[in-house]
Design an enzyme around this catalytic site. Structure first.
Site: not given
Ligand code: NAD
Ligand code: LMR
Ligand code: MG
Length: 608
Positions: A135, A188, A206, A277, A300-301, A450, A495
């Site tokens: 993962y 993405r 996943k 996802e 999930d996101d 991540n 997460n």
């Molecule tokens: N921890 C978790 O469980 C979890 C879950 C989902 C997503 N994520 C992580 O979150 C991140 C974003 O995922 P997402 O699906 O929302 O992506 P996304 O592409 O939909 O959104 C990214 C956002 O970040 C903004 N951004 C880009 N550069 C920036 C900056 N310098 N300053 C401020 N904002 C900025 C963009 O404008 C956009 O609004 C990824 O790295 C993903 O791995 C983590």
């Molecule tokens: O995959 C993960 O670890 C969490 C989340 O779904 C992501 O997109 O970052």
């Molecule tokens: Mg994800």
């Protein structure tokens, strides 16, 4: 084709009679009908036991002479694998992190490809050590290098070239039953951007978590890659890239192909739960709205992340020694206005509305790549619009449209800073330093992006620059931090893995038509209330990953009960909604647990 039969002792069967459906708890291992013999079985990781085939079975299945004579027990095979894993760890000390991570992934993947039962045994019993390999973060590295690492296909691949034929292609999948599907279009992948077909690693990872945490039978999971092209220039130019070397489909062309795939999946497996996802923002919300009332699916996101974050945010309030209702007064800055950031804000907003009983005006601030989002912003996405700040409100504290992150943190003095931007390191020294002036006695920093390199800050930097009284969470794992005051700075892994397996399992066992908001809320509340006061005071908001089966059973049961309350449950097998409704809370947890698969070698019975 194969099918499973369940053979149990009379007493055991009676014990589980009321609740068990595809009962898979290994009281006596279920017998398994196979339609293959000889070498074909040895080459099928679903059934292969390697040297573990007992002599009688070797006779029955035509395996005599195809294996060395000694029979090695499951436990011995397990130990042998773990020994070689430990040797690999020893022999790679001092090598670059990525080299070691990929070597560990390879040894696990090779085991998966020859013997799934042993693989899942190893994974489940060592989930804390192996989750970072199958993962996040290693799965990100694997996706980046997928075309080079590819040895055997895993899951199904649909492409833009398959338009009009998906309904027939779907029948190429060898398993008659599928419970859980994780689908991506690779647009993405984590914070790594568009990885095209290489993103298949994410659904695979996943679903490994589904098997490990939710006990979904691995023969009933299906990772899917929908390859509609890629806009990643490097991949388009790479001669060895394994996906379509074309630009991504857009608009009507794109959505019609997703429609076709969804219809085909629903037609063949109407009871399967489908998890979307790592779709890019513009399609993540749109597909969720399009399908969530039609199919049993969730994103999930957007939704899994939201529930995990909300549980963490409520934990933060408890850690401050405040009543939960104080959540409505928390100043929360979310950095990243994408699928995840907006998902979190939507759910937090709903929670505030429930607590205040009014249309809330919470103290939430949303920042994207262009800074603070206010009502003055032109072209703001409709899903972000409700969180755009009224300009007068921000001007009163010295902010404006597009104020940068540092300014916002300095002026707002937030209780919580959440990073979901995908941009590594943007919680820099200055930003973290500014969190020292937070209005909270326990400022919270969630660097949720991540994989590790994309986290907004490291755990060590957070405690070093923002102060030792903070609480910290990150999407990818970091080691706990030894603080100068002699205490340990605890790292929470914030997460969505703490929720998606339970959401999927609860939806599946309830036979839910759809995944409703109430089911998602129940999942989040269950996670939030799982931690004891003592743990919360130590800055721990999520359980140890070692207990993920347990928390998943609780979450699954909460989702199952919510599906009944919300009247979306149709039941599963001969356990209908009425039977589930009559179960006590404890019985629902038992019911969920009794339906979890656990890896044991089932006796194989050959049938033509
Ligand atoms: N921890 C978790 O469980 C979890 C879950 C989902 C997503 N994520 C992580 O979150 C991140 C974003 O995922 P997402 O699906 O929302 O992506 P996304 O592409 O939909 O959104 C990214 C956002 O970040 C903004 N951004 C880009 N550069 C920036 C900056 N310098 N300053 C401020 N904002 C900025 C963009 O404008 C956009 O609004 C990824 O790295 C993903 O791995 C983590
Ligand atoms: O995959 C993960 O670890 C969490 C989340 O779904 C992501 O997109 O970052
Ligand atoms: Mg994800």
């Amino acid at each position: 084709m194969w099918r499973r039969t369940v053979v149990r002792s009379a007493a055991a069967a009676e014990n589980l009679r009321r609740f068990s459906i595809a009962a898979s708890t290994p009281l006596i291992p279920s017998a398994c009908i196979v339609h293959k013999r000889g070498a074909d079985i040895l080459h099928d990781p679903w059934f292969n036991k390697d040297t573990g085939f007992p002599l009688t079975e070797r006779d029955r299945l035509g395996l005599r002479g195809l294996l060395p004579p000694r029979v090695i027990s499951f436990e011995q095979q397990y130990e042998r694998f773990m020994d070689s894993y430990r040797s690999l760890e020893k022999n790679t000390v001092g090598q670059p992190d990525n080299t070691v991570a990929l070597a560990k992934w390879r040894i696990l993947n090779r085991l998966h490809d020859r013997n799934e039962t042993l693989y899942y045994k190893v994974l489940i019993d060592n989930i804390k050590d192996f989750a970072p390999i199958i993962y996040t973060p290693t799965v990100g590295l694997v996706c980046q290098n997928y075309s080079g690492l590819f040895r055997r296909p895993r899951g199904m691949y649909f492409s833009a070239k398959d338009k009009g034929e998906m309904m027939s292609i779907i029948y190429n999948w060898p398993a008659p039953e599928v419970d859980m599907i994780v689908l991506t279009d690779g647009s993405r992948i984590l914070g790594l951007g568009d990885l095209g077909v290489q993103g298949i690693g994410i659904p695979i990872g996943k679903l490994d978590m589904y098997v490990a945490a939710a006990g979904i039978n691995p023969q009933r999971v299906l990772p899917i890659m929908l390859d509609v092209g890629t806009n990643n220039e490097k991949l388009l130019e790479d001669r060895l890239y394994l996906g379509l070397r074309e630009r991504r489909l857009e608009g009507e062309e794109y959505i019609s192909i997703v429609d076709e795939l969804m219809e085909a999946l629903h037609k063949r497996w109407p009871k399967a739960v489908i998890q979307f996802e790592d779709f890019q923002f513009k399609w993540a919300f749109e597909t969720l709205q399009r399908y969530r009332k039609k199919y049993c699916m969730f994103n999930d996101d957007i939704q899994g992340t939201a529930g995990v974050a909300l549980a963490g945010l409520l934990g933060v309030v408890r850690a401050q020694g405040r009543p939960l209702l104080d959540f409505v007064n928390q100043k929360i800055v979310v950095v990243g206005a994408g699928s995840a950031g907006l998902g979190v804000l939507n759910m937090a907003y709903q929670a505030v509305s429930r607590m205040t009983g009014t249309t809330a005006n919470p103290h939430f601030y949303l920042i994207d790549k262009d800074g603070l989002i206010t009502k003055e912003r032109s072209g703001v996405d409709p899903s972000a619009a409700p969180f755009a700040k009224v300009i007068g409100e921000v001007e009163s504290i010295g902010l404006r449209e597009g104020s940068d992150l540092l300014e916002v943190v300095k002026k707002v003095k937030p209780h919580v800073l959440v990073g979901l931007s995908g941009v590594g390191g943007i919680f820099n020294e200055q930003v973290l330093n500014a969190m020292r002036d937070s209005d909270s006695p326990k400022p919270a920093i969630f660097a949720m992006s991540n994989p590790t390199a994309n986290a907004e800050c490291t755990a060590a930097d957070a405690f070093k620059y923002a102060g030792e009284n903070i609480v910290f969470g990150s999407g990818s794992p970091f080691r706990n931090v030894e603080l100068e005051n002699g205490k340990i700075g605890h790292v929470n892994q914030a997460n969505n893995m703490y929720l998606f397996p339970g959401i999927g399992l609860g939806a599946l066992l309830s036979g839910a038509r759809i995944v409703s908001d109430g089911m998602l809320q129940a999942a989040s509340e269950c996670l939030a209330s799982y931690m004891t006061e003592e743990q919360i005071q130590k800055g721990k908001f999520y359980p140890s990953i070692g207990s993920i089966r347990n928390i998943t059973a609780e979450v699954g049961a909460a989702v199952l009960r919510a599906a009944i309350t919300e009247e979306v449950a149709e039941g599963r097998g001969d356990v209908g909604p009425k039977e589930i409704a009559h179960m006590s809370k404890e019985e629902t947890v038992e019911y969920v647990k009794s339906n979890m698969w656990y890896p044991v070698y089932s006796p194989l019975v050959h049938e033509k």
